[in-house]
Design a protein around this motif. Structure first.
Motif, short mmCIF file in Angstrom:
data_model
loop_
_atom_site.label_atom_id
_atom_site.label_comp_id
_atom_site.label_asym_id
_atom_site.label_seq_id
_atom_site.Cartn_x
_atom_site.Cartn_y
_atom_site.Cartn_z
N SER A 46 1.35 2.80 4.13
CA SER A 46 0.88 3.96 3.37
C SER A 46 1.68 5.21 3.72
N GLU A 50 3.98 7.34 1.10
CA GLU A 50 3.69 8.75 0.81
C GLU A 50 4.91 9.64 1.04
N MET A 59 -0.80 6.67 -5.37
CA MET A 59 -1.15 5.84 -4.22
C MET A 59 -2.31 4.91 -4.54
N ASP A 63 -3.19 1.15 -3.12
CA ASP A 63 -4.51 0.74 -2.63
C ASP A 63 -5.00 -0.51 -3.35
#
Length: 75
Positions: A46, A50, A59, A63
């Motif tokens: 993650s 980012e 994002m 997920d």
């Protein structure tokens, strides 16, 4: 036994003929030379996305794919 990396799971979702967001994420990640290919930790992947994945429009797509990954790894 260590579970497969997220990247390996993500690569199983590649398809040159489909254009949905998940498939596009997989296709784009394939060309990302810096992608943490051995990672199986949510925060590691993650954080990388980012900071580095301008090809990922949201994002929430990550997920969604991560949930599929954990579901598969738990079975």
């Amino acid at each position: 036994m260590r579970r497969q990396s997220f990247y390996r799971y993500l690569m199983s979702l590649r398809d040159p003929n489909k254009h949905d967001e998940v498939t596009q994420f997989a296709n784009d990640a394939f060309y990302d030379q810096g992608f943490p290919k051995q990672a199986d930790d949510y925060h590691e992947v993650s954080d990388y996305l980012e900071m580095n994945a301008s090809y990922l429009p949201s994002m929430s797509i990550f997920d969604q794919v991560w949930q599929g990954y954990t579901d598969k790894m738990d079975n």
